[in-house]
Design an enzyme around this catalytic site. Sequence first.
Site, PDB file in Angstrom:
ATOM      1  N   GLY A 239      -5.407  -6.157  -2.785  1.00  0.00           N
ATOM      2  CA  GLY A 239      -6.595  -5.318  -3.008  1.00  0.00           C
ATOM      3  C   GLY A 239      -6.399  -3.963  -2.373  1.00  0.00           C
ATOM      4  CG  ASN A 240      -8.176  -0.727  -3.542  1.00  0.00           C
ATOM      5  OD1 ASN A 240      -9.315  -0.421  -3.230  1.00  0.00           O
ATOM      6  ND2 ASN A 240      -7.814  -1.016  -4.787  1.00  0.00           N
ATOM      7  NE  ARG A 241      -6.474   0.460   4.537  1.00  0.00           N
ATOM      8  CZ  ARG A 241      -6.072  -0.546   5.300  1.00  0.00           C
ATOM      9  NH1 ARG A 241      -6.937  -1.409   5.751  1.00  0.00           N
ATOM     10  NH2 ARG A 241      -4.800  -0.680   5.608  1.00  0.00           N
TER      11      ARG A 241
END
Length: 433
Positions: A239-241
């Site tokens: 995923g990412n932030r």
Amino acid sequence: MPSLENKRIILGVTGSIAAIKAPAVARELVRAGASVTCVATDGALQFTTAEELSEASGQPVIISIFSGQEHHPPAPSSSQRRGSDVWHVHLARSADAMLIAPCSASAIGMLRTGIYDNAVTLVAASLPKGTPLVIVPAMDEDMWLQAAVQENLAWLKRHGVFVIEPVVGKLASGLTGMGRMPEPEDIVEKFARIVAPASSPVSGSANGEPAGTPALQGKRILITGGPTYEPIDAVRFIGNRSSGKMAAALAIESKHMGADVTLILGPTTPFPLLEKEGVSLRTVGTAEEMLQAVNAETATADIIIMSAAVADFAPEHASEGKMKKGAGETMTLTLKKTPDILAEISKSKRPDQIIVGFALEKGDEAEDYARKKLLEKNLDMIVMNNIADEGAGFGYDTNKITIFTKSGERIALPLMSKEQCAKEILNRITILP
Ligand code: C5P
């Protein structure tokens, strides 16, 4: 229409036949609440008069680069008295914005090349950085199509000048074509959206429209936001932030501006305000799920804003249960590309649909990449943030964005709250040609 109450506006008038409509533009500005100072070139005065402009604006008109040659000289302010030779500096510094309507082909060329030997271009050149300059080109179609005019306009847009595009209609030559100046009320409406505080969900009835008509009334807006999570196994993911804050701000501001809003949000912390504001919320996990949800909504959307940080790759096969750590020091995951949702939907973009993308870029070439994506993904607008900018991007409550439009505008905005960014983006959308 946003109100121009308490705004000091300079109306520049240049030598296009459409200058006959300039007094009506001045009157519309005054009706919207602005205090208007008209500045006219010699050419403009072939088609209108200083008396008409003065009567419409209620103020003296400047008709020469020499301050002594004003029509009905105004009582000079103390600063003007001290240095009347630089009246253009005082006038430009006291203004909230300048509108040049009509802006002739020559005036466009002068602004582009830095020729400031008439009162209008001289004042425009004296505007402090950050004071909006909005021009309304008006000319015959063949002039409008000249490569020089188009290149000059593209250059001006890239350097922060706002252009209210001409329309197709009857021209002074008797021909019908592109190049006609829009009606004064349409000009002032668009101008107010550029100049007035971005929020302006509702405004007064300055132009006779019912008070409180929000700018996006009747529009269906689809927004994507947050990250996507691409499962490795039952408990792990790629995923990412992304926090989804920008998308939530866009959804809420769109609601305030009267739109019917659907937000498709990846996995992130909940935003209780969304439901309170009446945003229709769909939550998804993966890029594939986001694609399905977007596909189900695009046909009925007038405006699509894709601010999601979609994962670009997903594991080729997600393991069932929890993968064992194993004895090895390394492990290999095979990744496959996720669907580019934005590229997919823009393939079947309707001519009346507006599609806006986001681009998170880094380095000196950030702007080039963003412009390339604008073209490649067939977008009307792209909103770029540079990850090198302090306080901008994932997780922050603030953002520093640069907006590029299909017609070549580049609007670099300072660091501001995500709510303020959302207002700016939506306001720019409402004035897209
Ligand atoms: O090409 P890039 O990922 O930088 O493009 C960013 C834009 O494309 C954003 O608007 C993002 O929401 C969208 N996008 C998408 N699907 C992807 C990747 C990006 O819709 N798989």
